[in-house]
Design a protein around this motif. Structure first.
Motif, short mmCIF file in Angstrom:
data_model
loop_
_atom_site.label_atom_id
_atom_site.label_comp_id
_atom_site.label_asym_id
_atom_site.label_seq_id
_atom_site.Cartn_x
_atom_site.Cartn_y
_atom_site.Cartn_z
N VAL A 17 -31.95 23.46 6.22
CA VAL A 17 -31.33 23.31 7.71
C VAL A 17 -29.95 22.99 7.54
O VAL A 17 -28.90 23.18 8.28
CB VAL A 17 -32.31 22.38 8.52
CG1 VAL A 17 -31.56 22.47 10.12
CG2 VAL A 17 -33.77 22.81 8.81
N THR A 67 -28.06 25.97 6.82
CA THR A 67 -27.79 26.80 7.82
C THR A 67 -26.64 26.36 8.64
O THR A 67 -25.76 26.80 9.21
CB THR A 67 -28.96 26.91 8.86
OG1 THR A 67 -30.04 27.52 8.02
CG2 THR A 67 -28.90 27.69 10.05
N SER A 118 -31.42 18.90 17.83
CA SER A 118 -31.10 20.00 17.19
C SER A 118 -30.46 20.85 18.19
O SER A 118 -29.27 21.52 17.63
CB SER A 118 -32.24 21.03 16.70
OG SER A 118 -33.04 20.44 15.98
N GLU A 169 -30.26 34.35 15.94
CA GLU A 169 -31.53 34.23 15.39
C GLU A 169 -31.89 32.91 15.59
O GLU A 169 -33.19 32.72 16.20
CB GLU A 169 -31.47 34.11 13.89
CG GLU A 169 -32.68 34.14 13.01
CD GLU A 169 -32.34 34.02 11.74
OE1 GLU A 169 -33.79 33.84 10.88
OE2 GLU A 169 -31.44 34.06 11.16
N ILE A 170 -31.13 31.83 15.89
CA ILE A 170 -31.78 30.46 15.96
C ILE A 170 -32.15 30.52 17.81
O ILE A 170 -33.18 30.00 17.91
CB ILE A 170 -30.38 29.37 15.87
CG1 ILE A 170 -30.06 29.31 14.40
CG2 ILE A 170 -30.73 28.03 16.70
CD1 ILE A 170 -28.78 28.35 14.26
N TRP A 179 -35.38 31.91 18.12
CA TRP A 179 -36.58 31.17 17.78
C TRP A 179 -36.71 30.20 18.69
O TRP A 179 -37.86 29.64 19.04
CB TRP A 179 -36.52 30.61 16.18
CG TRP A 179 -36.84 31.49 15.22
CD1 TRP A 179 -36.03 32.49 14.44
CD2 TRP A 179 -38.08 32.07 14.97
NE1 TRP A 179 -36.70 33.00 13.51
CE2 TRP A 179 -38.06 32.98 13.81
CE3 TRP A 179 -39.28 31.60 15.49
CZ2 TRP A 179 -39.25 33.34 13.23
CZ3 TRP A 179 -40.58 32.03 14.69
CH2 TRP A 179 -40.22 32.90 13.74
N TRP A 180 -35.85 29.67 19.11
CA TRP A 180 -35.86 28.49 20.22
C TRP A 180 -36.56 29.28 21.61
O TRP A 180 -37.20 28.36 22.29
CB TRP A 180 -34.37 28.16 20.87
CG TRP A 180 -33.94 27.25 19.90
CD1 TRP A 180 -34.31 26.67 18.82
CD2 TRP A 180 -32.44 26.73 20.13
NE1 TRP A 180 -33.39 25.85 18.19
CE2 TRP A 180 -32.28 25.88 18.90
CE3 TRP A 180 -31.42 26.84 20.98
CZ2 TRP A 180 -31.01 25.33 18.73
CZ3 TRP A 180 -30.17 26.35 20.63
CH2 TRP A 180 -29.98 25.09 19.79
N SER A 226 -35.91 18.84 10.35
CA SER A 226 -35.23 19.35 11.25
C SER A 226 -33.85 18.77 11.41
O SER A 226 -32.79 19.06 11.69
CB SER A 226 -35.88 19.83 12.34
OG SER A 226 -34.95 20.55 13.25
N LEU A 262 -40.27 26.34 10.97
CA LEU A 262 -38.84 26.87 11.18
C LEU A 262 -38.01 26.30 10.35
O LEU A 262 -37.05 26.87 9.98
CB LEU A 262 -38.62 26.45 12.83
CG LEU A 262 -39.52 27.25 13.74
CD1 LEU A 262 -39.00 26.74 15.01
CD2 LEU A 262 -39.09 28.81 13.47
N SER A 263 -38.18 25.00 10.15
CA SER A 263 -37.28 24.26 9.05
C SER A 263 -37.23 25.00 7.75
O SER A 263 -36.31 24.91 7.07
CB SER A 263 -37.35 22.73 8.73
OG SER A 263 -37.44 22.11 10.35
N ILE A 301 -34.12 27.26 10.16
CA ILE A 301 -33.78 27.09 11.91
C ILE A 301 -34.12 25.71 12.28
O ILE A 301 -35.07 25.13 12.21
CB ILE A 301 -34.91 28.06 12.44
CG1 ILE A 301 -34.73 29.51 12.05
CG2 ILE A 301 -34.53 28.15 13.96
CD1 ILE A 301 -33.40 30.23 12.12
N ALA A 322 -35.00 23.47 15.06
CA ALA A 322 -35.68 23.32 15.98
C ALA A 322 -35.82 22.05 16.90
O ALA A 322 -35.63 21.23 16.43
CB ALA A 322 -37.17 23.68 15.80
#
Length: 415
Positions: free
Chosen positions: A62, A65, A106, A130-131, A134-135, A215, A305-306, A310, A312
């Motif tokens: 993360v 990212t 986050s 993308e983030i 996913w949220w 995360s 996700l992490s 991503i 989260a």
């Protein structure tokens, strides 16, 4: 001047880590503290340890990212802009912690870094998209997984777990320091099943702390890491002295993880007391069985996700999981065949989670009456819940809008 800005940046990063510790300890150990299973001091210690484990194992994904991928060019992560980004992240989180509400770290961090990218024209819209996707997907996934558990498995889990908390007001688990070696001590009236249940609650809190570390460590250190600061040189160390071999982590990132985790630990032992009170006592009377289910589902999603980089929001996922669990539990009054024929009307209520006491056998699907399902107001304190929802939205907005206006209109940043 550069060294001064670096020191200021690190201090602000520590401030962010401090507030992350305050914001994340409540969701992880609020149920255990609220049920008198462990003390706030024990919760802080466990949170600090397992946060670091998560940060040093999966957390680097993360960090990469947020520190490298969310913007096209890391050159915008100047020391001056880093101080501003971290200031808005830490300041916004402090507002939530002061209000006793665990805000989404986050969302707050992504908002501030995205604001910097937007103001400079360097925002990677594909990564941000993308983030955000996913949220949206993660809470929906949490809702449906929890719904299935609530309908088909929750009563059996509830019958098996049997956790009611300490009945005499004493902590169910404490540390006896009278001897040479400290040892765990259990409540005088706790039987084996309750002790086992208490360990389950604490273990789930540790899992949540681990997922938080995977995360949230990036929210404190990603801007500094993105600036490509030579942390080893700053500490007077050589890059070949060994740290780069630990878990294959970049040595500069490892130093930042250590600093960030230490700051989180300070927050766990201090300001987290407010969010522990809110999550453990004020917002909900959520049964511990339900809290365990929600924690496992939410932590599993956050860890996944992490692992793919991503960042989260645990709190948002957990909230939807609570709703889904209550929905699934409420639909047990109706069988699928009855619903298909339209013979029964199902009243969906999160309050359905309070139907059975822990350890009590539940009726089979279709045996209960809708009138037996309590209202959601039996589960939540409406005023506290409204305050939590409000701050969950206000804190990221403060961070994002404040950062964007600063980078767009304040000349000293030179963008």
């Amino acid at each position: 001047m550069t060294e001064v800005l670096l020191i200021v940046g690190l201090l602000v990063a520590i401030f962010v880590g401090y507030n992350i510790g305050g914001a994340t300890t409540g969701p992880a150990f609020g149920p255990a503290v609220g049920a008198n299973v462990i003390t706030k001091l024990m919760a802080a210690g466990l949170m600090s340890i397992f946060f670091f484990v998560g940060a040093v194992t999966i957390g680097p994904e993360v960090v990469t990212t947020l520190g490298e991928d969310l913007v096209h060019s890391t050159e915008i992560f100047t020391l001056r802009s880093n101080v501003a980004v971290l200031f808005f992240i830490g300041g916004a989180l402090f507002v939530g912690n002061y209000a006793g509400v665990p805000a989404s770290t986050s969302m707050t961090a992504v908002g501030a870094i995205a604001a910097l990218g937007l103001a400079t024209g360097e925002l990677a819209w594909d990564v941000l998209g993308e983030i955000v996707v996913w949220w949206i997907v993660a809470p929906i996934l949490g809702f449906w997984v929890a719904g299935v558990v609530g309908r088909y498995f929750y009563p059996r889990i509830n019958e098996w777990v049997a956790i009611e908390g300490s009945r005499d007001g004493e902590r169910m688990i404490s540390v006896d320091r009278s001897g040479l070696v400290p040892r765990l001590q259990f409540g005088p009236n706790a039987d084996r099943r309750e002790v086992t249940g208490a360990f389950v609650v604490v273990a789930i809190g540790c899992l949540m702390a681990f997922s938080s570390g995977t995360s949230n460590i990036a929210n404190a250190i990603a801007p500094i890491y993105g600036a490509d600061v030579d942390m080893l040189a700053l500490l007077g160390m050589e890059a070949s002295s060994g740290p780069e071999l630990i878990y294959g982590i970049d040595p500069d990132m490892l130093v930042l993880i250590l600093i960030g985790s230490a700051a989180v630990a300070v927050g766990c032992f201090t300001i987290a007391r407010r969010t522990l009170d809110t999550l453990g006592n004020d917002i909900t009377n959520l049964p511990l069985t339900a809290a365990i289910v929600v924690a496992v589902i939410s932590s599993g999603i956050v860890i996944f996700l992490s692992s793919i980089g991503i960042p989260a929001s645990f709190v948002v996922i957990a909230t939807m999981s609570i709703v889904g669990l209550g929905w699934g539990r409420a639909t047990r009054t109706t069988t699928i065949s009855e619903a298909a024929r339209g013979e029964e009307e199902t009243r969906v209520s999160v309050g359905a989670l309070t139907v059975e006491e822990e350890g009590e056998r539940s009726p089979e699907i279709g045996e209960e009456e809708p009138e037996d399902i309590p209202k959601a107001s039996d589960l939540f304190d409406p005023s506290t819940t409204a305050r939590v929802i409000l701050m969950q939205n206000v804190v990221p907005i403060i961070s994002t809008v404040g950062a964007y206006l600063t980078f767009q209109f304040v000349p000293i940043f030179g963008f």
